[in-house]
Design an enzyme around this catalytic site. Structure first.
Site, short mmCIF file in Angstrom:
data_model
loop_
_atom_site.label_atom_id
_atom_site.label_comp_id
_atom_site.label_asym_id
_atom_site.label_seq_id
_atom_site.Cartn_x
_atom_site.Cartn_y
_atom_site.Cartn_z
N GLU A 1 -3.11 17.19 -20.80
CA GLU A 1 -1.66 17.11 -20.98
C GLU A 1 -1.16 15.73 -20.56
O GLU A 1 -1.33 15.32 -19.42
CB GLU A 1 -0.96 18.20 -20.16
CG GLU A 1 0.53 18.26 -20.38
CD GLU A 1 1.20 19.39 -19.63
OE1 GLU A 1 2.05 20.07 -20.22
OE2 GLU A 1 0.85 19.59 -18.45
N CYS B 1 6.77 21.25 -21.53
CA CYS B 1 5.49 21.95 -21.49
C CYS B 1 5.11 22.50 -22.84
O CYS B 1 3.93 22.73 -23.12
CB CYS B 1 5.52 23.05 -20.43
SG CYS B 1 6.84 24.25 -20.64
N GLU C 1 3.69 29.10 -14.31
CA GLU C 1 3.76 28.51 -15.65
C GLU C 1 3.33 27.06 -15.51
O GLU C 1 3.98 26.28 -14.79
CB GLU C 1 5.15 28.64 -16.25
CG GLU C 1 5.52 30.06 -16.64
CD GLU C 1 4.58 30.68 -17.66
OE1 GLU C 1 3.97 29.92 -18.46
OE2 GLU C 1 4.44 31.91 -17.67
N LYS D 1 13.29 25.36 -4.20
CA LYS D 1 12.78 24.03 -3.90
C LYS D 1 12.68 23.29 -5.23
O LYS D 1 11.74 23.47 -6.00
CB LYS D 1 11.41 24.11 -3.22
CG LYS D 1 10.89 22.76 -2.69
CD LYS D 1 10.14 22.01 -3.75
CE LYS D 1 9.72 20.64 -3.24
NZ LYS D 1 9.64 19.63 -4.30
#
Length: 488
Positions: A390, A289, A255, A180
């Site tokens: 973030e 990331c 993650e 997906k």
């Protein structure tokens, strides 16, 4: 009047065939460099489409797992060869769909090729150990068995590399896959899947179903026949994946976010540190990331470093990633652009000083894209949102400290622990950083972003589920150990 450029409609890939969704609905994937351009139309799939893909993956897994690792690796090698032949085509689609520069997109696609070839070779490595038994007439050893059907849920920022580094080990170790991809980069994911199709994988072994996270992503989490889920994305969604998988006993791998620091010590090569900070923090428009977000600089070199950094950032050319002069492309979507702008406003509100940039780029033909100038803040305190959360955009927060001990303390003062780097020539500083830095990836005199494909990758604290991806470490997630005892 602006004309919308219409592109083809892309289908799901289920059981070796390209098929439309049962909903008969599609969504437009938009070029972030020009919101008037449609890159392609992709299926808005239903739960029944997902169920069909999972059912076929489950059926195919029986025969796929009976092939030798070498035989499974040969399929991966074929897919790598095809991807390499199509590298420019895939990279161009990636740039049009996600926004990163063509050079970066081509490098990412080349990495996908290398990952496939690496795991093709993994099919010939050992999968167990001989263990001495207390019975001298018995043979005891371990082997590894696949999980079964693996659900792969991937983000938009690395639409080739991340799906490939999850799919390749899953397949070579005997699992079948349902992918997906992120809605924003589904066309790129389908281009990757075309390589698997052309490589002749058996029907049902690898599948892709596009659509919303609330339907397809949640469907993968909930489905009783999905034995493992590997996810890369936001912390918020990752925790939902983990909770859902845990509830029904499926194996999961997460993650998630990062708030990655670079420390610039008093003895650092400042030119090198500046170059790496810009590359690590601003390439791919900061949408990694592992991107550098916090720049922790010792007081005695702070002013020199700041001057060099801002001077170099002012030279960056923001523009369409398909233009060779462009160093930094747009944010990947309007939502991402708005998120970055909101954090910049919040940083100013909290009392940080915006040294440079942070404005939307709307001149020189950029008004139709999601462009922003790279931003640099100073007078940043560790408890500010721009130092804790973030942002996933081209925003650097400069934090001044008095000594290395304080620098490491500030670097660890976030809930994330993905990557970190330090610039120093002192071996004592290096060893202190390696030992005390609470991150899954630490780099010395190198940017925070990036990891080699043969090395384990993953974070600490809230950055991951504490498992590791890539390299030989991937076998730990995609298989289970079976202990065998043979009595003569």
């Amino acid at each position: 009047m602006t004309t919308i450029i219409k592109e083809q409609t892309y289908l799901n890939y289920i059981n070796g065939s390209w098929v439309p969704s049962s909903s008969n609905n599609v969504y437009a994937s938009i070029n972030p460099a020009n919101k008037q351009e449609v890159v392609g139309y992709v299926q808005i799939s239903s739960k029944s489409d997902l169920n069909e893909a999972i059912a076929n993956a489950k059926k195919a897994q029986v025969s796929w797992s009976k092939l030798s690792g070498t035989a499974r690796g040969e399929y991966l090698y074929k897919a790598a060869t095809i991807m390499e032949e199509r590298i420019d085509e895939i990279a161009k689609i990636m740039t049009r769909e996600m926004g990163k520069t063509f050079l970066e997109a081509k490098g990412e696609t080349a990495r996908g090729v290398a990952i496939l070839r690496y795991y093709a070779g993994e099919g010939m490595r050992k999968i167990g150990d001989l263990i001495p038994s207390t019975d001298n007439e018995a043979l005891m050893f371990t082997t590894r068995v696949p999980l079964g059907v693996v659900g792969v849920i991937t983000p938009w920022n690395f639409p080739v590399a991340i799906p490939v580094w999850k799919i390749a080990p899953a397949l070579v170790y005997g699992n079948t896959v349902v992918l997906k991809p992120a809605q924003e980069t589904s066309v790129t994911a389908i281009k990757v899947m075309e390589c698997f199709h052309e490589a002749g994988f058996p029907k049902g072994v690898v599948n892709v179903v596009t659509g919303s996270g609330s339907v397809i992503g949640q469907g993968i989490i909930d489905h009783p026949d999905v034995n493992g889920i590997t996810f890369t994305g936001s912390e918020q969604i990752g925790k939902r994946v983990g909770q859902g998988a845990f509830t029904r006993g499926a194996k999961y791998q997460l993650e998630m976010g990062g708030k990655n620091p670079v420390i610039v010590a008093s003895d650092a090569d400042l030119d090198l540190a500046v170059e790496a900070t810009i590359s690590g923090g601003l390439r791919s428009t900061g949408q990694k990331c592992t991107a550098t977000s916090r720049v922790i600089v010792l007081n005695d070199v702070y002013e020199d470093f700041k001057e060099k950094l801002v001077s170099e950032i002012k030279k960056i050319r923001v523009g369409n990633g398909l233009e060779s002069e462009s160093w930094m492309g747009p944010c990947a979507s309007e939502n991402q652009l708005n998120t970055v702008l909101s954090y910049i406003k919040e940083g100013i509100k909290e009392g940080a000083t915006l040294l440079y940039g942070g404005q939307r780029e709307e001149k020189n033909g950029l008004e139709q894209g999601f462009y922003i100038q790279p931003a640099v803040f100073e007078n940043v305190k560790s408890d500010m949102k721009i130092a804790q959360e973030e942002i996933f955009g081209p925003v650097l927060a400069l934090i001044k400290v008095n000594n290395l001990e304080e620098a490491i303390e500030v670097a660890n003062d976030v809930r994330f622990g993905l990557s970190a780097s330090i610039f120093t020539k002192n071996i004592g500083n290096m060893l202190s950083f390696i030992q005390e830095m609470d991150a899954g990836l630490v780099r010395i005199n190198a940017e925070s972003a990036g990891v080699e494909l043969q090395a384990p990758f993953g974070g600490m604290k809230q950055s991951s589920s504490h498992s590791r991806e890539q390299g030989q470490a991937a076998i730990e997630f995609f298989t289970s150990i079976k202990t065998v005892y043979v009595k003569s």
